[in-house]
Design a protein around this motif. Structure first.
Motif, PDB file in Angstrom:
ATOM      1  N   THR A 111     138.937  81.577  99.835  1.00  0.00           N
ATOM      2  CA  THR A 111     139.146  82.442  98.671  1.00  0.00           C
ATOM      3  C   THR A 111     139.138  81.613  97.392  1.00  0.00           C
ATOM      4  OG1 THR A 111     140.546  84.176  97.690  1.00  0.00           O
ATOM      5  CG2 THR A 111     141.698  82.381  98.803  1.00  0.00           C
ATOM      6  N   LEU A 112     138.541  82.170  96.364  1.00  0.00           N
ATOM      7  CA  LEU A 112     138.541  81.470  95.082  1.00  0.00           C
ATOM      8  C   LEU A 112     139.958  81.371  94.537  1.00  0.00           C
ATOM      9  CD1 LEU A 112     136.970  80.269  92.638  1.00  0.00           C
ATOM     10  CD2 LEU A 112     137.003  82.577  91.679  1.00  0.00           C
ATOM     11  N   THR A 133     141.088  77.267  99.555  1.00  0.00           N
ATOM     12  CA  THR A 133     141.525  77.971  98.345  1.00  0.00           C
ATOM     13  C   THR A 133     141.023  77.225  97.123  1.00  0.00           C
ATOM     14  OG1 THR A 133     143.541  78.768  99.420  1.00  0.00           O
ATOM     15  CG2 THR A 133     143.534  78.750  97.029  1.00  0.00           C
ATOM     16  N   GLY A 134     140.400  77.962  96.219  1.00  0.00           N
ATOM     17  CA  GLY A 134     139.928  77.343  94.983  1.00  0.00           C
ATOM     18  C   GLY A 134     141.087  76.982  94.079  1.00  0.00           C
ATOM     19  N   PHE A 135     141.851  77.994  93.688  1.00  0.00           N
ATOM     20  CA  PHE A 135     142.985  77.809  92.779  1.00  0.00           C
ATOM     21  C   PHE A 135     144.116  78.757  93.177  1.00  0.00           C
ATOM     22  CE2 PHE A 135     139.074  77.136  90.336  1.00  0.00           C
ATOM     23  CZ  PHE A 135     139.286  75.890  89.766  1.00  0.00           C
ATOM     24  N   THR A 136     145.339  78.247  93.058  1.00  0.00           N
ATOM     25  CA  THR A 136     146.510  79.109  93.203  1.00  0.00           C
ATOM     26  C   THR A 136     146.988  79.449  91.800  1.00  0.00           C
ATOM     27  OG1 THR A 136     147.087  78.040  95.272  1.00  0.00           O
ATOM     28  CG2 THR A 136     148.831  79.246  94.160  1.00  0.00           C
ATOM     29  N   ILE A 137     147.153  80.742  91.537  1.00  0.00           N
ATOM     30  CA  ILE A 137     147.553  81.166  90.192  1.00  0.00           C
ATOM     31  C   ILE A 137     148.855  81.954  90.275  1.00  0.00           C
ATOM     32  CG2 ILE A 137     145.174  81.210  89.343  1.00  0.00           C
ATOM     33  CD1 ILE A 137     145.271  84.293  89.551  1.00  0.00           C
ATOM     34  N   GLY A 138     149.471  82.150  89.129  1.00  0.00           N
ATOM     35  CA  GLY A 138     150.704  82.931  89.075  1.00  0.00           C
ATOM     36  C   GLY A 138     150.403  84.423  89.157  1.00  0.00           C
ATOM     37  N   ASP A 139     151.434  85.195  88.944  1.00  0.00           N
ATOM     38  CA  ASP A 139     151.284  86.641  89.025  1.00  0.00           C
ATOM     39  C   ASP A 139     150.685  87.159  87.721  1.00  0.00           C
ATOM     40  OD1 ASP A 139     151.374  89.265  89.676  1.00  0.00           O
ATOM     41  OD2 ASP A 139     153.554  89.447  89.560  1.00  0.00           O
ATOM     42  N   ARG A 140     149.384  86.981  87.598  1.00  0.00           N
ATOM     43  CA  ARG A 140     148.640  87.358  86.394  1.00  0.00           C
ATOM     44  C   ARG A 140     147.453  88.209  86.808  1.00  0.00           C
ATOM     45  NH1 ARG A 140     152.357  85.727  84.297  1.00  0.00           N
ATOM     46  NH2 ARG A 140     152.705  83.965  82.916  1.00  0.00           N
ATOM     47  N   PHE A 141     147.078  89.161  85.983  1.00  0.00           N
ATOM     48  CA  PHE A 141     145.858  89.912  86.275  1.00  0.00           C
ATOM     49  C   PHE A 141     144.685  89.195  85.630  1.00  0.00           C
ATOM     50  CE2 PHE A 141     142.620  93.094  86.378  1.00  0.00           C
ATOM     51  CZ  PHE A 141     142.828  93.668  87.619  1.00  0.00           C
ATOM     52  N   VAL A 142     143.724  88.796  86.445  1.00  0.00           N
ATOM     53  CA  VAL A 142     142.609  87.992  85.942  1.00  0.00           C
ATOM     54  C   VAL A 142     141.280  88.730  86.095  1.00  0.00           C
ATOM     55  CG1 VAL A 142     143.716  85.752  86.257  1.00  0.00           C
ATOM     56  CG2 VAL A 142     142.469  86.753  88.160  1.00  0.00           C
ATOM     57  N   VAL A 143     140.398  88.437  85.165  1.00  0.00           N
ATOM     58  CA  VAL A 143     139.034  88.990  85.210  1.00  0.00           C
ATOM     59  C   VAL A 143     138.039  87.887  84.887  1.00  0.00           C
ATOM     60  CG1 VAL A 143     139.740  91.329  84.530  1.00  0.00           C
ATOM     61  CG2 VAL A 143     139.048  89.681  82.763  1.00  0.00           C
ATOM     62  N   GLY A 144     136.782  88.186  85.151  1.00  0.00           N
ATOM     63  CA  GLY A 144     135.714  87.224  84.899  1.00  0.00           C
ATOM     64  C   GLY A 144     135.291  86.543  86.186  1.00  0.00           C
TER      65      GLY A 144
END
Ligand code: IMP
Ligand code: MG
Length: 180
Positions: free
Chosen positions: A130-131, A147-158
């Protein structure tokens, strides 16, 4: 003053820029190429968010002998756990090495549904790339190998990810959670 590109989300900001994404995807591709060198895997993309990532990832596995297939899933909002297969694979995966490629794993409910469905078809192996992962919201433990990147609880687009079908064509990953 730099002109804002017309599709950029107003009020959003870049979380992960194009150069960093491209570098990480090249690393993932090289790792996958090494791990599957003698396995002729089938890479399965989960439409539609994954298309940009999968295209770049495929190029980064330069020379790996592999196949590609797609599934389309409808999930009624992240975390609902209500998932339906809208488009199934065209390839039989029985006895094959399968790498499921996803754009983002949030609660993990969508991925758990897909993995159970694919496991029932008796692949020789089944792994996940997964990205993005949002670990804070994970409800179920899942075997994610890449895993590409682990991010916080944010809604991301792009970079393939959308909000109401918009913003998939941005080369960077943006946070727009003030808007979501
Ligand atoms: P899960 O079942 O909660 O893991 O949800 C996964 C699905 O929700 C993804 O395949 C996306 O379609 C969607 N999703 C979750 N978070 C985001 C996000 O930050 N941006 C865009 N789509 C998202
Ligand atoms: Mg998805």
């Amino acid at each position: 003053m730099t002109a804002r590109r017309p599709t950029e989300p107003p009020g959003g900001y870049v979380l992960i820029g194009e150069a960093l994404i491209q570098q990480r995807v090249r690393e993932l591709g090289a790792q996958i190429a090494a791990d599957y060198a003698d396995k002729q895997p089938i890479l399965i993309g989960v439409l539609r968010g994954v298309v940009v990532f999968l295209a770049d990832l495929l190029k980064a596995t330069n020379g790996l002998r592999c196949e590609v297939d797609f599934m389309a899933i409808s999930s009624y909002g992240s975390g609902s756990g209500v998932v339906r297969i809208e488009k199934d694979l065209e390839t039989s995966i029985e006895g094959r090495h399968v790498l499921l490629v996803e754009d983002i794993v949030d609660t993990g409910l969508t991925l758990r549904f897909i993995l159970r469905n694919l496991e029932a078809r008796r692949p020789a192996s089944l792994a996940v790339c997964t990205l993005l992962e949002k670990q804070a919201r994970r409800l179920v433990a899942l075997p994610i190998r890449y895993t590409g990147f682990t991010i916080g609880d944010r809604f991301v687009v792009g970079y393939g990810l959308d909000e109401g079908q918009r913003y998939r064509n941005l080369p960077d990953l943006w946070v727009i959670d003030e808007l979501a």
